[in-house]
Enzyme design. Structure first.
Site: not given
Length: 410
Positions: A111, A140, A158, A160, A162, A242, A288
């Protein structure tokens, strides 16, 4: 974005059985992991074929939904992560490196990088909503004891998404994304997801007034989207509340996949703005999103959900063309080339083994269709098809491609 139901985390499940994705990964020659790359995945050709099918499908659906694909850097300065707030929240989970005296870190999520794309030039309200999409490879530093094959890894990708929008556009954007989620999950063979609304955590960025506003807006958007949801107090992201979408697999286990997070914090921290109709600067709202969450984990789920027998559109090889004798080797290669030009993923088996062995191995590998070529088929320009479920039929080579093409893609 990748937390699991705490009662159904893979590390709390029983020892691997025949349908555990790690066992299937070895048996079907899809992927492996080894000590030299703990928590990392070595994709074999058959496994990467599945990966690419999933990736290409999601890419197409995102493009059709109006998202523009982007790519952001893997490595960014530590000062940047401090500015975004991720350094404070995730410091112990981030891989850090240095160049000279300057510290950097591999990204744990995409992000902040996508926000840099938005703020690279002056934006107008007329450009909103602006929808970005990225297959973001993230890292991670998960504890070694928590690693669990594809389900819990240190390196994963991911899907991902946005969306930069105005506050008035939030409801419509959340609604259209929820509709997309349901459609995609159905294509992969899952039922309707269970939905949770996760509220502000104890450790968070932003003041209470900002959180009040974000939580109220997301609740309204979720209800307008027709979602029934349960509350999970304190489980939100550090920058916003979320929605979590949990899928239940054929074993009855639930997994968090999709998310919709409403964020008023990061646009402020990273100075994202647009010019409104009043010619003044305004902060965008950042939504997100993810459909799958982690491609690796979702593929692990698919393998277990379908017990290694993937539907034709997902199978690494959709058709295996096999010879009965050595005289058919040339015809098998020709037939495979014809089917390949129809867009099918085709393999050949011209080994000088008994047909019964070829049939058994194709079934063991989860190949949906075995196409057998003997003397009769070669003379007629046909193949004898043996479907995975047991059905058999002889069909002209040209007709096979037309018949399978509609089932071969989503």
């Amino acid at each position: 974005m990748n937390s699991l139901d705490p009662e159904l985390r893979p590390d709390r499940l029983q020892a691997p059985d025949a349908y555990d994705h790690r066992v299937l990964g070895t048996r079907l020659d899809l992927f492996h992991q080894q000590e030299e790359g703990p928590g990392m995945v070595f994709w074999h050709p058959r496994g990467f074929a599945i990966y690419r099918v999933v990736e290409d499908y999601i890419r197409r659906r995102m493009r059709e939904a109006g998202f523009m694909e982007v790519r952001t850097p893997q490595l960014l300065s530590w000062a940047f992560w401090e500015q975004s707030g991720h350094a404070e929240k995730f410091a112990n989970e981030m891989f850090r490196v240095s160049s000279g005296n300057r510290p950097f870190a591999l990204k744990p999520m995409s992000c902040p990088g996508q926000i840099q794309l938005f703020r690279k030039r002056v934006r107008s309200v007329h450009e909103l909503p602006l929808r970005y999409f990225e297959f973001g490879a993230v890292h991670r530093d998960e504890p070694s004891g928590a690693l669990q094959g594809l389900m819990r890894a240190r390196s994963f990708t991911q899907d991902d998404v946005h969306i930069f929008c105005t506050e008035e556009q939030v409801e419509e954007e959340v609604q259209r994304f929820c509709e997309l989620l349901r459609d995609i999950y159905s294509d992969f063979g899952f039922g309707a997801p269970q939905v949770f609304f996760s509220t502000r955590p104890a450790k968070r960025a932003g003041d209470d007034a900002t959180w009040d506003r974000a939580e109220a807006a997301l609740v309204i958007a979720a209800r307008k989207a027709g979602l029934d949801f349960a509350i999970r107090n304190g489980e939100g992201a550090f920058y916003g509340p979320k929605l979590e979408f949990h899928l239940r697999d054929s074993h009855g286990r639930a997994w968090q996949c999709g998310t919709a997070q409403l964020d008023f914090v990061l646009p402020e921290r990273l100075d994202a703005s647009y010019v409104g109709s009043d010619s003044r600067r305004h902060r965008p709202v950042l939504i997100h999103h993810a459909v799958l969450g982690s491609l690796e984990r979702f593929i692990g789920m698919l393998l277990e959900h379908h017990r290694g027998t993937l539907p034709l559109w997902l199978a690494p090889e959709q058709v295996m063309v096999a010879s009965i004798g050595r005289e058919q080797e040339g015809y098998v290669r020709k037939a495979a080339a014809v089917l390949g030009r129809e867009g099918l993923r085709v393999a050949t088996d011209i080994r000088r083994d008994r047909l019964s062995r070829k049939i058994a191995e194709a079934r063991e590998q989860g190949v949906p269709v075995l196409a057998v070529a003997g003397e009769r088929e070669m003379e007629r320009g046909t193949l004898s098809l043996r479907w995975r479920e047991g059905r058999q039929e002889e069909m002209a080579l040209a007709e096979i491609g037309r018949r399978l093409r509609g089932q071969a893609v989503k």
